[in-house]
Structures are given as structure tokens and as C-alpha cells.
Design a protein around this motif. Structure first.
Motif, PDB file in Angstrom:
ATOM      1  N   MET A   1       0.838  -1.184   0.000  1.00  0.00           N
ATOM      2  CA  MET A   1       0.000   0.000   0.000  1.00  0.00           C
ATOM      3  C   MET A   1       0.882   1.245   0.000  1.00  0.00           C
ATOM      4  O   MET A   1       2.028   1.205   0.445  1.00  0.00           O
ATOM      5  CB  MET A   1      -0.937   0.022   1.208  1.00  0.00           C
ATOM      6  CG  MET A   1      -1.846  -1.199   1.304  1.00  0.00           C
ATOM      7  SD  MET A   1      -2.996  -1.117   2.695  1.00  0.00           S
ATOM      8  CE  MET A   1      -4.142   0.123   2.060  1.00  0.00           C
ATOM      9  N   ASP A   2       0.346   2.334  -0.506  1.00  0.00           N
ATOM     10  CA  ASP A   2       1.102   3.583  -0.584  1.00  0.00           C
ATOM     11  C   ASP A   2       0.885   4.384   0.705  1.00  0.00           C
ATOM     12  O   ASP A   2      -0.211   4.898   0.934  1.00  0.00           O
ATOM     13  CB  ASP A   2       0.634   4.393  -1.788  1.00  0.00           C
ATOM     14  CG  ASP A   2       1.359   5.726  -1.886  1.00  0.00           C
ATOM     15  OD1 ASP A   2       2.503   5.799  -1.405  1.00  0.00           O
ATOM     16  OD2 ASP A   2       0.779   6.677  -2.440  1.00  0.00           O
ATOM     17  N   PRO A   3       1.893   4.478   1.556  1.00  0.00           N
ATOM     18  CA  PRO A   3       1.724   5.182   2.829  1.00  0.00           C
ATOM     19  C   PRO A   3       1.285   6.632   2.658  1.00  0.00           C
ATOM     20  O   PRO A   3       0.482   7.142   3.450  1.00  0.00           O
ATOM     21  CB  PRO A   3       3.113   5.090   3.479  1.00  0.00           C
ATOM     22  CG  PRO A   3       3.771   3.926   2.817  1.00  0.00           C
ATOM     23  CD  PRO A   3       3.250   3.912   1.419  1.00  0.00           C
ATOM     24  N   ALA A   4       1.809   7.310   1.638  1.00  0.00           N
ATOM     25  CA  ALA A   4       1.486   8.729   1.457  1.00  0.00           C
ATOM     26  C   ALA A   4       0.003   8.935   1.179  1.00  0.00           C
ATOM     27  O   ALA A   4      -0.626   9.853   1.716  1.00  0.00           O
ATOM     28  CB  ALA A   4       2.331   9.312   0.324  1.00  0.00           C
ATOM     29  N   PHE A  17      -2.103   1.457  10.690  1.00  0.00           N
ATOM     30  CA  PHE A  17      -1.232   0.621   9.857  1.00  0.00           C
ATOM     31  C   PHE A  17       0.208   0.679  10.370  1.00  0.00           C
ATOM     32  O   PHE A  17       0.922  -0.328  10.371  1.00  0.00           O
ATOM     33  CB  PHE A  17      -1.283   1.071   8.394  1.00  0.00           C
ATOM     34  CG  PHE A  17      -2.371   0.414   7.596  1.00  0.00           C
ATOM     35  CD1 PHE A  17      -2.433  -0.960   7.481  1.00  0.00           C
ATOM     36  CD2 PHE A  17      -3.334   1.168   6.955  1.00  0.00           C
ATOM     37  CE1 PHE A  17      -3.430  -1.576   6.749  1.00  0.00           C
ATOM     38  CE2 PHE A  17      -4.337   0.572   6.219  1.00  0.00           C
ATOM     39  CZ  PHE A  17      -4.387  -0.805   6.114  1.00  0.00           C
ATOM     40  N   GLY A  18       0.643   1.863  10.795  1.00  0.00           N
ATOM     41  CA  GLY A  18       1.990   1.985  11.342  1.00  0.00           C
ATOM     42  C   GLY A  18       2.162   1.174  12.617  1.00  0.00           C
ATOM     43  O   GLY A  18       3.182   0.509  12.810  1.00  0.00           O
ATOM     44  N   ARG A  19       1.153   1.216  13.489  1.00  0.00           N
ATOM     45  CA  ARG A  19       1.202   0.424  14.720  1.00  0.00           C
ATOM     46  C   ARG A  19       1.241  -1.069  14.397  1.00  0.00           C
ATOM     47  O   ARG A  19       1.986  -1.839  15.010  1.00  0.00           O
ATOM     48  CB  ARG A  19      -0.006   0.757  15.589  1.00  0.00           C
ATOM     49  CG  ARG A  19      -0.035   2.198  16.083  1.00  0.00           C
ATOM     50  CD  ARG A  19      -1.332   2.521  16.805  1.00  0.00           C
ATOM     51  NE  ARG A  19      -1.343   3.904  17.259  1.00  0.00           N
ATOM     52  CZ  ARG A  19      -2.273   4.800  16.906  1.00  0.00           C
ATOM     53  NH1 ARG A  19      -3.257   4.452  16.097  1.00  0.00           N
ATOM     54  NH2 ARG A  19      -2.206   6.035  17.369  1.00  0.00           N
ATOM     55  N   GLY A 183      -2.811 -15.702   4.350  1.00  0.00           N
ATOM     56  CA  GLY A 183      -2.801 -14.654   3.340  1.00  0.00           C
ATOM     57  C   GLY A 183      -2.278 -13.333   3.856  1.00  0.00           C
ATOM     58  O   GLY A 183      -2.206 -12.366   3.103  1.00  0.00           O
ATOM     59  N   GLY A 184      -1.910 -13.266   5.156  1.00  0.00           N
ATOM     60  CA  GLY A 184      -1.382 -12.032   5.734  1.00  0.00           C
ATOM     61  C   GLY A 184       0.014 -11.738   5.204  1.00  0.00           C
ATOM     62  O   GLY A 184       0.552 -12.504   4.402  1.00  0.00           O
ATOM     63  N   PRO A 185       0.634 -10.640   5.641  1.00  0.00           N
ATOM     64  CA  PRO A 185       0.164  -9.770   6.710  1.00  0.00           C
ATOM     65  C   PRO A 185      -0.876  -8.734   6.309  1.00  0.00           C
ATOM     66  O   PRO A 185      -1.428  -8.072   7.175  1.00  0.00           O
ATOM     67  CB  PRO A 185       1.450  -9.058   7.157  1.00  0.00           C
ATOM     68  CG  PRO A 185       2.282  -9.005   5.927  1.00  0.00           C
ATOM     69  CD  PRO A 185       1.983 -10.274   5.189  1.00  0.00           C
ATOM     70  N   MET A 186      -1.181  -8.583   5.031  1.00  0.00           N
ATOM     71  CA  MET A 186      -2.172  -7.590   4.631  1.00  0.00           C
ATOM     72  C   MET A 186      -3.496  -8.288   4.340  1.00  0.00           C
ATOM     73  O   MET A 186      -3.684  -8.865   3.276  1.00  0.00           O
ATOM     74  CB  MET A 186      -1.698  -6.813   3.392  1.00  0.00           C
ATOM     75  CG  MET A 186      -2.626  -5.698   2.980  1.00  0.00           C
ATOM     76  SD  MET A 186      -2.875  -4.495   4.291  1.00  0.00           S
ATOM     77  CE  MET A 186      -4.615  -4.161   4.095  1.00  0.00           C
ATOM     78  N   VAL A 187      -4.407  -8.269   5.315  1.00  0.00           N
ATOM     79  CA  VAL A 187      -5.725  -8.866   5.139  1.00  0.00           C
ATOM     80  C   VAL A 187      -6.636  -7.830   4.476  1.00  0.00           C
ATOM     81  O   VAL A 187      -6.679  -6.675   4.923  1.00  0.00           O
ATOM     82  CB  VAL A 187      -6.309  -9.307   6.498  1.00  0.00           C
ATOM     83  CG1 VAL A 187      -7.710  -9.857   6.333  1.00  0.00           C
ATOM     84  CG2 VAL A 187      -5.402 -10.354   7.139  1.00  0.00           C
TER      85      VAL A 187
END
Length: 274
Positions: A1-4, A17-19, A183-187
């Protein structure tokens, strides 16, 4: 994902998301270092407490309140716990760890949950974990057959959304619990995953919150006033419930209030009192 883009469109989600990213790093590192597969004999954390308000390196904030990675480290550092490691083609590795001074007779259980919460495979085993030792077993050994629980072989559509492992004994009941989200870490985020939370008092007068979910819940966070949960920032398998004991962080005379949220859900749930 794009943090900005996340930070621009939803600053609160950006912070969560940062945590979660720090929780992932803490869990992966410390669980591996603690396992019998590693030769590490300890690790240092810098630092225990933030020195000023705002973002910091501490496991607790400037007032001493636990931050997200505190909970990840607490679970990895329990004297008796269950570690789960995705070993790729070798499947899901379960390690029951006992750092107490005497052997522990425990029941190890594993269950594989589909997206709708159905337990499609499960296994139970009585184990004796030696003092300062561990017992290692694979999820497929527990179930008794090949399951491709982590969907690494990709023979077809993914069968499970989560694998749940627990340790329990006949005296204290549940000793440790760990959930691996397949399928993580991005569910993938959903609008509503069916989160619910109910606060209650047991027969001994102790308060707790029961958190349940219809679908897999990643990094569930209880945000409460006047009460501190004894676990937080944890994951739940579909169709499961966890009871979280509470300790007062203020006067403790008010009923718990607040909400529960998950990283992969837009909707939050209010904490209801029974």
C-alpha cells in the motif's frame, strides 16, 4: 500500500497501519528468537518508555500506558505460550514453550476456520512440555492429514482464512492462544466483519470484555475509558470469541465504555454492558 495516500486520505488509519507494522516486526522477531530453531539467548528493547509526548521508540507512552507493540511482545514473552511460524512448503509450525521451573501437562488444540467461521479441520493432543523446554509439532500432524493450511501449494481456491492454536490445562483453563491469518500480513479490508464486544462481571466480581467476530479480524484494538484490557492488538479467527480481563486504570467505579475496531474493518463496534 502507498503510505502517502493513506496518510492523506485517512490519518487515523495511517497511524493504525503503522502500529500494526511494528507489531508484525516485534512478533516475527521475538517469536523466532524464542523458538528452538534459533540460537538467540535474549534480546534488548530500546526503549521501555517514551521520553516525550508523541511518536517515540517506547513500548509504553510517556504516561506509562502500553502501546500496540507492548501487547505483541507480551504475548511472545509469556512464560508458557504457543508460537506459530509459517515454514513455507513445510507448513505451519507450532511450538509449545514452557519457561517455568517444572514440566507442564497441557492440551494443545488447533482448528482451521473457513471464511464463514466453519471449523473445517481440527486436532487435539495431550502433551507434556518439559521445564525450560518446548514441544514442536506441525498443524498437519495435529489434524492428521495434509491440509495446505497456509495455502502455499495453491492447488485450488484457498480453503482456510485462519488457523487457531491454543494451550490449556485442567486448572486454569486457557493458558495461551495464537491466531495465524492465512494470506497475511495484509488482510483485505471490509466494511463490516461482524465485530461485537460485551462487558460483564464474573461471579468473583472481576470485569471482562468478550470480543467476537463473524469474519477474520486482524489486530483487534479495544479503546476504553477507565479500564485497561489485559490483552490488545490481537487477531481473531472467524466465528470465534475471546474473553479479555480488565483492570481499572482510573477510579474503576464506572462501567466500561468505548469501542472495538480491527485493522481490516471500516466499521467499529461499541462496547455494550450486560
Amino acid at each position: 500500500m502507498d503510505p502517502a495516500s493513506i496518510r492523506r486520505d485517512d490519518p487515523e488509519l495511517y497511524l493504525d497501519f503503522g502500529r500494526a507494522a511494528i507489531c508484525e516486526a516485534v512478533s516475527a522477531a521475538y517469536e523466532f528468537w524464542r523458538s528452538s530453531a534459533s540460537q538467540c539467548h535474549g534480546a534488548l528493547v530500546l526503549t521501555y518508555r517514551d521520553t516525550a509526548p508523541g511518536a517515540g521508540w517506547g513500548l509504553t507512552d510517556v504516561a506509562g500506558r502500553p502501546k500496540a507493540p507492548w501487547w505483541a511482545l507480551a504475548r511472545a514473552a509469556r512464560p508458557v505460550t504457543i508460537l506459530m511460524t509459517d515454514e513455507g512448503m513445510d507448513g505451519l509450525r507450532l511450538e509449545a514453550v514452557n519457561d517455568s521451573e517444572s514440566a507442564r501437562a497441557l492440551t494443545l488444540s488447533v482448528s482451521a476456520h473457513t471464511r464463514s467461521g466453519v471449523v473445517a479441520a481440527e486436532g487435539h493432543r495431550e502433551i507434556t512440555v518439559p521445564a525450560r523446554g518446548s514441544v514442536v509439532v506441525s498443524a498437519d500432524e495435529m489434524v492428521g492429514r495434509f491440509t495446505d493450511a497456509t495455502h502455499v501449494h495453491r492447488f485450488g481456491a484457498r480453503t482456510f482464512d485462519a488457523i487457531r492454536a491454543t494451550l490449556s490445562d485442567g486448572t486454569t483453563g486457557l493458558v495461551a492462544e495464537s491466531v495465524h491469518l492465512v494470506g497475511g500480513p495484509m488482510v483485505p479490508r471490509q466494511n463490516d466483519i461482524g465485530l461485537a464486544a460485551t462487558a460483564d462481571i464474573d461471579d468473583a466480581g472481576r470485569r471482562h470484555v468478550e470480543v467476537s467476530t463473524r469474519f477474520a479480524a486482524q489486530y483487534v484494538c479495544l479503546d476504553m475509558d477507565g479500564w485497561l484490557p489485559q490483552d490488545n492488538w490481537f487477531s481473531l479467527a472467524p466465528g470465534t470469541t475471546r474473553r479479555i480481563p480488565l483492570t481499572p486504570s482510573g477510579s474503576g467505579d464506572k462501567a466500561p465504555s468505548g469501542h472495538v475496531r480491527a485493522l481490516n474493518a471500516e466499521a467499529r463496534a461499541r462496547i455494550e454492558n450486560r
